[in-house]
Design a protein around this motif. Structure first.
Motif, PDB file in Angstrom:
ATOM      1  N   MET A 265       0.706  -1.129   0.440  1.00 43.34           N
ATOM      2  CA  MET A 265      -0.143  -0.267   0.278  1.00 43.34           C
ATOM      3  C   MET A 265       1.003   1.214  -0.023  1.00 43.34           C
ATOM      4  O   MET A 265      -0.022   2.235  -0.579  1.00 43.34           O
ATOM      5  N   PHE A 266       2.210   1.185   0.736  1.00 44.22           N
ATOM      6  CA  PHE A 266       3.027   1.875   0.608  1.00 44.22           C
ATOM      7  C   PHE A 266       3.530   3.253  -0.874  1.00 44.22           C
ATOM      8  O   PHE A 266       3.714   3.938  -1.001  1.00 44.22           O
ATOM      9  N   LYS A 267       3.932   1.796  -1.292  1.00 45.20           N
ATOM     10  CA  LYS A 267       4.698   1.959  -2.374  1.00 45.20           C
ATOM     11  C   LYS A 267       3.127   2.794  -3.305  1.00 45.20           C
ATOM     12  O   LYS A 267       3.410   3.465  -4.365  1.00 45.20           O
ATOM     13  N   LYS A 268       1.865   1.737  -3.412  1.00 43.39           N
ATOM     14  CA  LYS A 268       0.778   2.669  -4.450  1.00 43.39           C
ATOM     15  C   LYS A 268       0.598   4.136  -3.968  1.00 43.39           C
ATOM     16  O   LYS A 268       0.654   4.567  -4.762  1.00 43.39           O
ATOM     17  N   THR A 269       0.565   4.339  -2.814  1.00 49.48           N
ATOM     18  CA  THR A 269       0.681   5.630  -2.565  1.00 49.48           C
ATOM     19  C   THR A 269       2.057   6.749  -2.823  1.00 49.48           C
ATOM     20  O   THR A 269       1.481   7.748  -3.090  1.00 49.48           O
ATOM     21  N   LEU A 270       2.375   6.133  -2.454  1.00 51.91           N
ATOM     22  CA  LEU A 270       3.986   7.180  -3.241  1.00 51.91           C
ATOM     23  C   LEU A 270       3.478   6.823  -4.407  1.00 51.91           C
ATOM     24  O   LEU A 270       4.006   8.465  -5.271  1.00 51.91           O
ATOM     25  N   TYR A 271       3.467   5.948  -5.334  1.00 53.29           N
ATOM     26  CA  TYR A 271       3.359   6.222  -6.936  1.00 53.29           C
ATOM     27  C   TYR A 271       2.228   7.031  -6.870  1.00 53.29           C
ATOM     28  O   TYR A 271       2.317   7.998  -8.267  1.00 53.29           O
ATOM     29  N   GLU A 272       1.545   7.053  -6.248  1.00 57.80           N
ATOM     30  CA  GLU A 272       0.137   8.383  -6.492  1.00 57.80           C
ATOM     31  C   GLU A 272       0.648   9.419  -6.644  1.00 57.80           C
ATOM     32  O   GLU A 272      -0.129  10.802  -7.395  1.00 57.80           O
ATOM     33  N   MET A 273       1.516  10.237  -5.454  1.00 60.87           N
ATOM     34  CA  MET A 273       1.879  11.071  -5.449  1.00 60.87           C
ATOM     35  C   MET A 273       2.837  11.917  -5.736  1.00 60.87           C
ATOM     36  O   MET A 273       3.290  12.915  -5.123  1.00 60.87           O
ATOM     37  N   ARG A 274       4.038  10.674  -6.961  1.00 60.60           N
ATOM     38  CA  ARG A 274       5.138  11.466  -6.616  1.00 60.60           C
ATOM     39  C   ARG A 274       5.123  12.838  -7.759  1.00 60.60           C
ATOM     40  O   ARG A 274       5.852  13.412  -7.833  1.00 60.60           O
ATOM     41  N   PHE A 275       3.464  12.706  -9.046  1.00 58.21           N
ATOM     42  CA  PHE A 275       4.172  14.237  -9.504  1.00 58.21           C
ATOM     43  C   PHE A 275       3.893  15.310  -8.673  1.00 58.21           C
ATOM     44  O   PHE A 275       4.623  15.834  -8.196  1.00 58.21           O
ATOM     45  N   ARG A 276       2.832  15.205  -7.678  1.00 63.20           N
ATOM     46  CA  ARG A 276       2.912  16.149  -6.526  1.00 63.20           C
ATOM     47  C   ARG A 276       4.244  16.256  -5.869  1.00 63.20           C
ATOM     48  O   ARG A 276       4.863  17.661  -5.528  1.00 63.20           O
ATOM     49  N   LEU A 277       5.159  15.445  -5.222  1.00 58.34           N
ATOM     50  CA  LEU A 277       5.881  15.368  -4.395  1.00 58.34           C
ATOM     51  C   LEU A 277       7.297  15.901  -5.838  1.00 58.34           C
ATOM     52  O   LEU A 277       7.361  16.771  -4.983  1.00 58.34           O
ATOM     53  N   THR A 278       7.029  15.435  -6.618  1.00 63.96           N
ATOM     54  CA  THR A 278       7.870  16.160  -7.339  1.00 63.96           C
ATOM     55  C   THR A 278       8.161  17.426  -7.504  1.00 63.96           C
ATOM     56  O   THR A 278       8.831  18.182  -7.582  1.00 63.96           O
ATOM     57  N   VAL A 279       6.827  17.945  -7.931  1.00 64.83           N
ATOM     58  CA  VAL A 279       6.494  19.222  -7.836  1.00 64.83           C
ATOM     59  C   VAL A 279       6.947  20.263  -6.586  1.00 64.83           C
ATOM     60  O   VAL A 279       7.422  21.604  -6.516  1.00 64.83           O
ATOM     61  N   PHE A 280       6.638  19.542  -5.942  1.00 67.85           N
ATOM     62  CA  PHE A 280       6.773  20.685  -4.111  1.00 67.85           C
ATOM     63  C   PHE A 280       8.535  20.446  -4.553  1.00 67.85           C
ATOM     64  O   PHE A 280       9.215  21.374  -3.271  1.00 67.85           O
ATOM     65  N   ILE A 281       9.370  19.145  -4.091  1.00 64.59           N
ATOM     66  CA  ILE A 281      10.879  18.711  -3.963  1.00 64.59           C
ATOM     67  C   ILE A 281      11.344  20.194  -5.095  1.00 64.59           C
ATOM     68  O   ILE A 281      12.245  21.258  -4.559  1.00 64.59           O
ATOM     69  N   VAL A 282      10.421  20.065  -6.682  1.00 64.06           N
ATOM     70  CA  VAL A 282      11.308  21.108  -7.280  1.00 64.06           C
ATOM     71  C   VAL A 282      11.059  22.604  -6.280  1.00 64.06           C
ATOM     72  O   VAL A 282      12.351  23.367  -6.957  1.00 64.06           O
ATOM     73  N   LEU A 283      10.077  22.883  -6.297  1.00 64.28           N
ATOM     74  CA  LEU A 283       9.776  24.219  -5.392  1.00 64.28           C
ATOM     75  C   LEU A 283      10.973  24.964  -4.626  1.00 64.28           C
ATOM     76  O   LEU A 283      10.814  25.849  -4.197  1.00 64.28           O
ATOM     77  N   PHE A 284      10.459  23.530  -3.867  1.00 61.69           N
ATOM     78  CA  PHE A 284      11.659  23.738  -2.539  1.00 61.69           C
ATOM     79  C   PHE A 284      12.980  24.662  -2.560  1.00 61.69           C
ATOM     80  O   PHE A 284      14.150  24.948  -2.132  1.00 61.69           O
ATOM     81  N   PHE A 285      13.326  23.160  -3.859  1.00 56.09           N
ATOM     82  CA  PHE A 285      15.033  23.700  -4.627  1.00 56.09           C
ATOM     83  C   PHE A 285      15.123  25.283  -4.645  1.00 56.09           C
ATOM     84  O   PHE A 285      15.642  25.576  -4.461  1.00 56.09           O
ATOM     85  N   VAL A 286      14.046  25.267  -5.222  1.00 54.04           N
ATOM     86  CA  VAL A 286      14.167  26.914  -6.351  1.00 54.04           C
ATOM     87  C   VAL A 286      13.863  28.237  -5.003  1.00 54.04           C
ATOM     88  O   VAL A 286      14.921  28.915  -4.893  1.00 54.04           O
ATOM     89  N   LEU A 287      13.309  27.054  -3.926  1.00 52.16           N
ATOM     90  CA  LEU A 287      13.507  28.481  -3.118  1.00 52.16           C
ATOM     91  C   LEU A 287      14.229  28.638  -2.179  1.00 52.16           C
ATOM     92  O   LEU A 287      15.262  29.512  -1.608  1.00 52.16           O
ATOM     93  N   LEU A 288      15.088  27.061  -2.191  1.00 52.01           N
ATOM     94  CA  LEU A 288      16.708  26.806  -1.301  1.00 52.01           C
ATOM     95  C   LEU A 288      17.867  27.718  -1.795  1.00 52.01           C
ATOM     96  O   LEU A 288      18.615  28.402  -1.352  1.00 52.01           O
TER      97      LEU A 288
ATOM     98  N   LEU B 177      -1.689  20.042   3.014  1.00 51.77           N
ATOM     99  CA  LEU B 177      -2.378  20.344   1.905  1.00 51.77           C
ATOM    100  C   LEU B 177      -2.577  18.997   0.395  1.00 51.77           C
ATOM    101  O   LEU B 177      -3.822  18.363   0.505  1.00 51.77           O
ATOM    102  N   ILE B 178      -1.741  19.834   0.421  1.00 54.06           N
ATOM    103  CA  ILE B 178      -1.546  18.943  -1.540  1.00 54.06           C
ATOM    104  C   ILE B 178      -1.188  17.263  -1.378  1.00 54.06           C
ATOM    105  O   ILE B 178      -2.135  15.999  -1.779  1.00 54.06           O
ATOM    106  N   ILE B 179      -0.761  17.198  -0.514  1.00 53.84           N
ATOM    107  CA  ILE B 179      -0.247  15.565   0.051  1.00 53.84           C
ATOM    108  C   ILE B 179      -1.587  14.623   0.631  1.00 53.84           C
ATOM    109  O   ILE B 179      -2.428  13.651  -0.042  1.00 53.84           O
ATOM    110  N   ALA B 180      -2.548  15.823   1.856  1.00 54.88           N
ATOM    111  CA  ALA B 180      -3.321  14.771   2.286  1.00 54.88           C
ATOM    112  C   ALA B 180      -5.395  14.753   1.416  1.00 54.88           C
ATOM    113  O   ALA B 180      -5.198  14.067   1.625  1.00 54.88           O
ATOM    114  N   PHE B 181      -4.702  16.289   1.372  1.00 54.14           N
ATOM    115  CA  PHE B 181      -6.710  15.981   0.379  1.00 54.14           C
ATOM    116  C   PHE B 181      -6.975  14.781  -0.838  1.00 54.14           C
ATOM    117  O   PHE B 181      -8.323  14.544  -0.683  1.00 54.14           O
TER     118      PHE B 181
END
Lengths: 260, 293
Positions: free
Chosen positions: A1-24, A93-97
């Motif tokens: 189930m963890f794998k599936k959840t991770l796979y489902e959120m991969r796009f949202r995660l990527t967007v936020f990771i890129v955003l955080f890197f840019v901010l950093l 919010l983006i991870i949970a909703f």
């Protein structure tokens, strides 16, 4: 189930990771610019006098002085108290909703409900998202001081930094479990997102009203007491931790009873 | 009358007693339903839209709260969930996955999942393994869901409209595969609108209408035991006849009966026409008629 959840959120995660890197990167590259700006700024100049009141409060001289000379203060106020900190509720919010609302809306929830019992589904889905969110928050909370240190700035892993990180983790947890509850309550994806955004946007306005100013969690997320006096906000930390546990268990109860 | 012979020495895969469900909008979807399904049979649940079939399945699987008692494989559903495979009415699967990824993810979610079988079924259904499910046609989505279900080792298989969107050839393949499950000792509960499909694979049927069960019996008994009689509208003694369902048409009264005495009385009557009902006719008269005319 963890794998599936991770796979489902991969796009949202990527967007936020890129955003955080840019901010950093922005944080590191703007450090000399901000320092020079503070040096050149005359606190008695007409420009400063014409600043809005809210900025004048900030620009009382002490913070400007600290921003000019103190790399540690710059990191705490600009990364935790601004760049990264202000995105934390949105990130939660983006991870949970979509955790439950997407499955309910698309009717894929039947696949899970028919094969696993509800307690397992709830725990694995909610905690998978939670662990991922906490991991990202921890990584970027620690990455910023490390990156600044490597860039040659004078940064210490001192008590204030740890206190601020702990407060941000507690705040992120609270927001996550609150938005998970929205995700269970609603059968479509739009309502939990809209309600979450309204809540995030409305929170700062509560500080304008006497009696409910404590509802504004942003001073806690930004570590106001840590920055001003070096104190960990025990009261809010305990209340938010208690509320997070209550929301987790309440959401679980709601999910176990919900009809699909 | 009308019910198949129930041999209580046989084991039940599913026992439903007094099941009722009223939704929040006051719709009484299922009314006091009793239904037993034997181990090792294909049991088809038939009925028009809104008959209560899907609500019954949702109650069996614990998706909704209900009144009454439901035992699956002799236990409450949560204790035997690993032994139940289900294909829902809407075959929506995770659209961001490919069939290949689906199999890998199912392996982690479904306790008794045979990965090799899943690959085999998907190959048999010609599903493109590296294409996202979002690009699939309805028939392909149905095939994918069925592949997952057939690859799960279970004792009870529940199919809600399993052939939705399939072409006739694939449709027959699926019916054969469902029939094969029973040969392997599994039990199947199956809902469909397609009477000809049901006739091909079901051992017993239950017909539901407006939340109630109108009939449960063996498919073979319908042709063997039931007769349809067309009576003139001025037929004397209609009230003394025993029948499962009857309806008035323009110039005659049609009754469906398996009562030996009634059949004997009417089959030699010169003013009455008789026919042996097929499933379609049986279903139509049962649903459109009443148990009094």
């Amino acid at each position: 189930m963890f794998k599936k959840t991770l796979y489902e959120m991969r796009f949202r995660l990527t967007v936020f990771i890129v955003l955080f890197f840019v901010l950093l990167l922005g944080l590191i590259f703007t450090r000399p610019v901000i320092g020079n700006l503070m040096v050149s700024m005359d606190m008695n100049s007409e420009e400063v006098k014409e600043l809005p009141d809210i900025l004048k409060g900030f620009a009382d001289g002490k913070e400007f002085e600290q921003l000019k000379d103190d790399d540690q203060f710059f990191l705490l106020s600009q990364w935790y108290g601004k760049n990264f900190g202000q995105f934390l509720p949105f990130f939660a919010l983006i991870i949970a909703f979509p955790v439950f609302s997407r499955e309910t809306e698309k009717k894929t929830i039947y696949f899970l409900l028919s094969r696993r019992n509800r307690k397992e589904i709830y725990d694995s889905k909610v905690l998978s998202g939670y662990y991922v969110m906490i991991l990202i928050v921890v990584v970027f909370d620690f990455l910023a001081p490390v990156a600044m240190m490597l860039s040659g700035y004078d940064i210490l892993f001192n008590g204030n930094l740890i206190r601020l990180i702990v407060q941000q983790l507690i705040a992120a947890s609270f927001f996550y479990f609150l938005f998970i509850l929205f995700s269970i309550i609603f059968n479509d994806q739009m309502k939990p997102v809209i309600l979450g955004i309204v809540l995030i946007v409305a929170l700062p306005f509560s500080s304008l009203i006497n009696g409910i100013a404590w509802l504004n969690l942003y001073p806690y997320v930004f570590g106001e007491t840590v920055l001003s006096s070096g104190d960990f906000d025990w009261m809010r930390s305990l209340v938010l931790t208690g509320l997070s546990i209550f929301l987790y268990l309440g959401g679980r109860r709601l999910f176990l009873k919900k009809e699909f | 009358m009308g019910n198949g012979i129930i041999d209580y020495s046989e084991k039940f895969a599913l026992q439903i007693n007094g099941l009722s469900k009223i939704y929040r909008n006051e719709v009484h979807a299922v009314k006091d339903l009793d239904l037993n399904i034997y181990e090792g049979e294909v049991h088809a649940l038939l009925g028009p839209n809104g008959a209560g079939k899907t609500t019954t399945i949702k109650a069996i699987l614990g998706f909704i709260a209900y009144e009454g008692d439901v035992k699956v494989l002799g236990e409450g559903i949560d204790l035997v969930r690993e032994n139940v495979a289900f294909v829902p009415e809407e075959k929506n699967f995770y659209e961001f996955l490919t069939p290949y990824r689906t199999i890998k993810i199912c392996k982690g979610i479904i306790p008794q999942f045979d990965e090799n079988k899943a690959f085999e079924y998907m190959k048999r259904f010609s599903l493109p393994m590296e294409k996202k499910i979002s690009s699939f046609s309805n028939g392909m989505k149905t095939s994918l869901y069925l592949s997952i279900c057939f690859a799960q080792k279970a004792s009870l298989y529940i199919f809600d409209e399993p052939t939705w969107g399939l072409d006739p050839i694939r449709n027959n393949d699926i019916l054969d595969m469902i029939r094969d499950l029973v040969i392997d000792g599994k039990t199947v509960l199956y809902t469909s609108h397609i009477i000809s499909d049901v006739e091909k694979i079901a051992d017993r049927i239950s017909v539901m209408h407006e939340g109630r069960r109108l009939f449960t019996g063996y498919v073979d008994d319908i042709k063997g035991d039931f007769r349809v009689f067309y009576l003139p509208t001025d037929f004397q003694g209609l009230e003394t006849l025993r029948y499962l369902s009857g309806k008035r048409e323009r110039e005659r009264t049609v009754i469906l009966t398996d009562d030996g005495e009634t059949i004997e009385r009417l089959e030699h009557s010169s003013e009455v026409e008789m026919s042996v009902p097929d499933m379609e006719m049986f279903f139509q008269i049962l649903l459109r008629g009443k148990n009094y005319v």
